[in-house]
Motif scaffolding. Structure first.
Motif, PDB file in Angstrom:
ATOM      1  N   ARG A 243       0.832  -1.209   0.000  1.00 27.13           N
ATOM      2  CA  ARG A 243       0.000   0.000   0.000  1.00 27.13           C
ATOM      3  C   ARG A 243       0.868   1.261   0.000  1.00 27.13           C
ATOM      4  NH1 ARG A 243      -5.391   0.372   0.827  1.00 27.13           N
ATOM      5  NH2 ARG A 243      -6.242   2.416   1.436  1.00 27.13           N
ATOM      6  N   PHE A 244       1.946   1.241   0.748  1.00 32.30           N
ATOM      7  CA  PHE A 244       2.837   2.395   0.764  1.00 32.30           C
ATOM      8  C   PHE A 244       3.399   2.654  -0.639  1.00 32.30           C
ATOM      9  CE2 PHE A 244       7.249   3.876   0.822  1.00 32.30           C
ATOM     10  CZ  PHE A 244       7.064   5.137   1.339  1.00 32.30           C
ATOM     11  N   LEU A 245       3.907   1.609  -1.297  1.00 31.29           N
ATOM     12  CA  LEU A 245       4.487   1.780  -2.632  1.00 31.29           C
ATOM     13  C   LEU A 245       3.448   2.281  -3.631  1.00 31.29           C
ATOM     14  CD1 LEU A 245       6.707  -1.429  -2.805  1.00 31.29           C
ATOM     15  CD2 LEU A 245       7.478   0.931  -2.453  1.00 31.29           C
ATOM     16  N   LYS A 246       2.236   1.740  -3.522  1.00 33.54           N
ATOM     17  CA  LYS A 246       1.157   2.152  -4.418  1.00 33.54           C
ATOM     18  C   LYS A 246       0.826   3.631  -4.227  1.00 33.54           C
ATOM     19  CE  LYS A 246      -3.839   1.418  -5.014  1.00 33.54           C
ATOM     20  NZ  LYS A 246      -5.010   0.609  -4.547  1.00 33.54           N
ATOM     21  N   PHE A 247       0.652   4.053  -2.980  1.00 43.08           N
ATOM     22  CA  PHE A 247       0.238   5.432  -2.719  1.00 43.08           C
ATOM     23  C   PHE A 247       1.399   6.410  -2.907  1.00 43.08           C
ATOM     24  CE2 PHE A 247      -3.492   3.456  -1.299  1.00 43.08           C
ATOM     25  CZ  PHE A 247      -4.460   4.413  -1.022  1.00 43.08           C
ATOM     26  N   ARG A 248       2.616   5.964  -2.628  1.00 40.94           N
ATOM     27  CA  ARG A 248       3.754   6.888  -2.709  1.00 40.94           C
ATOM     28  C   ARG A 248       4.195   7.115  -4.140  1.00 40.94           C
ATOM     29  NH1 ARG A 248       6.502  10.413  -3.059  1.00 40.94           N
ATOM     30  NH2 ARG A 248       8.312  11.106  -1.864  1.00 40.94           N
ATOM     31  N   TYR A 249       4.238   6.061  -4.939  1.00 46.85           N
ATOM     32  CA  TYR A 249       4.864   6.188  -6.248  1.00 46.85           C
ATOM     33  C   TYR A 249       3.884   6.188  -7.419  1.00 46.85           C
ATOM     34  CZ  TYR A 249       9.106   5.565  -3.597  1.00 46.85           C
ATOM     35  OH  TYR A 249      10.122   5.727  -2.679  1.00 46.85           O
ATOM     36  N   PHE A 250       2.647   5.746  -7.175  1.00 49.37           N
ATOM     37  CA  PHE A 250       1.662   5.740  -8.265  1.00 49.37           C
ATOM     38  C   PHE A 250       0.566   6.766  -8.043  1.00 49.37           C
ATOM     39  CE2 PHE A 250       3.699   1.588  -8.428  1.00 49.37           C
ATOM     40  CZ  PHE A 250       3.999   1.473  -9.780  1.00 49.37           C
ATOM     41  N   LEU A 251      -0.023   6.774  -6.875  1.00 48.43           N
ATOM     42  CA  LEU A 251      -1.074   7.749  -6.597  1.00 48.43           C
ATOM     43  C   LEU A 251      -0.492   9.072  -6.099  1.00 48.43           C
ATOM     44  CD1 LEU A 251      -3.759   5.472  -4.904  1.00 48.43           C
ATOM     45  CD2 LEU A 251      -3.535   6.116  -7.307  1.00 48.43           C
ATOM     46  N   ARG A 252       0.721   9.017  -5.552  1.00 54.24           N
ATOM     47  CA  ARG A 252       1.451  10.179  -5.074  1.00 54.24           C
ATOM     48  C   ARG A 252       0.682  10.997  -4.043  1.00 54.24           C
ATOM     49  NH1 ARG A 252       5.996  10.762  -7.976  1.00 54.24           N
ATOM     50  NH2 ARG A 252       6.121   9.679  -9.985  1.00 54.24           N
ATOM     51  N   ARG A 253      -0.002  10.283  -3.171  1.00 56.97           N
ATOM     52  CA  ARG A 253      -0.703  10.922  -2.058  1.00 56.97           C
ATOM     53  C   ARG A 253      -0.798   9.900  -0.918  1.00 56.97           C
ATOM     54  NH1 ARG A 253      -6.022   9.108  -2.110  1.00 56.97           N
ATOM     55  NH2 ARG A 253      -6.717   8.168  -4.048  1.00 56.97           N
ATOM     56  N   PRO A 254      -0.999  10.359   0.323  1.00 57.37           N
ATOM     57  CA  PRO A 254      -0.950   9.445   1.457  1.00 57.37           C
ATOM     58  C   PRO A 254      -2.281   8.824   1.863  1.00 57.37           C
ATOM     59  CG  PRO A 254      -0.970  11.703   2.220  1.00 57.37           C
ATOM     60  CD  PRO A 254      -0.970  11.765   0.728  1.00 57.37           C
ATOM     61  N   PHE A 255      -3.358   9.067   1.074  1.00 61.28           N
ATOM     62  CA  PHE A 255      -4.659   8.483   1.424  1.00 61.28           C
ATOM     63  C   PHE A 255      -5.555   8.453   0.204  1.00 61.28           C
ATOM     64  CE2 PHE A 255      -4.626  12.982   2.486  1.00 61.28           C
ATOM     65  CZ  PHE A 255      -5.726  13.462   1.825  1.00 61.28           C
TER      66      PHE A 255
END
Length: 255
Positions: A243-255
């Protein structure tokens, strides 16, 4: 004077940007006033439970102060928000900071949860180390949810005890449910710090400092209790990383 703190959302919970000193000051300020105030030391396991569990997700915002218990949580918050947090706020260690300040102020503490033997040992630890802290009551966990009548009786006992702080040791996420559901019912600061009971009662050894600093406490605890903790650490930690990798590098947001 009220102590202010900023919060930052990570997937679901809103974590406070605090350290041990500021978090314990906030807790003591509310404890002295006997405010109904919820605290949770939420590590990766609790965070991912709030992601998976819609009921917990809806309640988590009721908790006033959520501190980053785990190193991976701290790293993630620093990565998303550039906060520069230098340390996690580990529940068992936060408990000691709070007890130290409660000792200076002669506050009352109530122990809620865990087993009879653990409560006895934890109470002895507090009485020995913090002689001005009055343990004004203990409540052994039923290991089931209380009936409405039982719950009302529990709340009445806690409030009549004059407790400033209720340390809640029911395991995650049961203790978070309890804290959130008792906001505006229990006239005290309620701290969900389950592991603190076992550690300070002497039931479980804490990981060496170097493992804690490098985010390896989970591995140490897994070697101590492999059957109970395998799913929590191997599955849940993997979900967190994904989930961290998905939100950090693809969605570029923390939630």
């Amino acid at each position: 004077m009220s102590l202010n703190y900023s919060t930052y959302q990570l997937f679901v919970p809103k974590y406070a940007d605090v350290d041990y000193e500021s978090a314990s000051d906030i807790i003591i300020e509310n404890a002295e006033k006997r405010n109904s105030f919820g605290v949770s030391a939420l590590a990766v396991h609790g965070l991912m439970e709030s992601v998976k569990n819609p009921d917990l997700k809806s309640l988590i915002d009721k908790i006033d102060l959520i501190v980053p218990d785990g190193q991976p949580v701290r790293w993630a918050l620093n990565s998303f928000y550039k906060l520069g947090m230098k340390e996690r706020v580990y529940g068992p260690e936060l408990t000691l900071h709070v007890l130290e300040k409660a000792d200076k102020n002669g506050l009352k503490v109530y122990l809620y949860g865990s087993t009879k033997d653990t409560l006895k040992s934890f109470r002895l630890f507090i009485n020995t180390q913090y002689k001005n802290v009055h343990v004004c009551g203990v409540h052994e966990d039923r290991f089931r949810e209380a009936t409405e009548e039982e719950d009302q009786s529990d709340v009445q006992k806690i409030n009549e005890s004059g407790a400033n702080i209720v340390l809640v040791g029911r395991g995650c996420p049961r203790q978070e449910f309890w804290v959130a559901n008792h906001k505006d019912k229990v006239n005290a600061v309620m701290m969900a710090v389950g592991a603190a009971f076992d550690f300070h009662a002497g039931n479980i050894k804490q990981a060496p400092a170097w493992m804690q600093l490098n985010g390896l406490e989970w591995f140490y605890r897994l070697t101590q209790e492999p059957k109970r903790l395998a799913n929590r650490y191997l599955v849940t930690n993997s979900m967190f990383i994904f989930r961290f990798l998905k939100f950090r590098y693809f969605l570029r947001r923390p939630f």
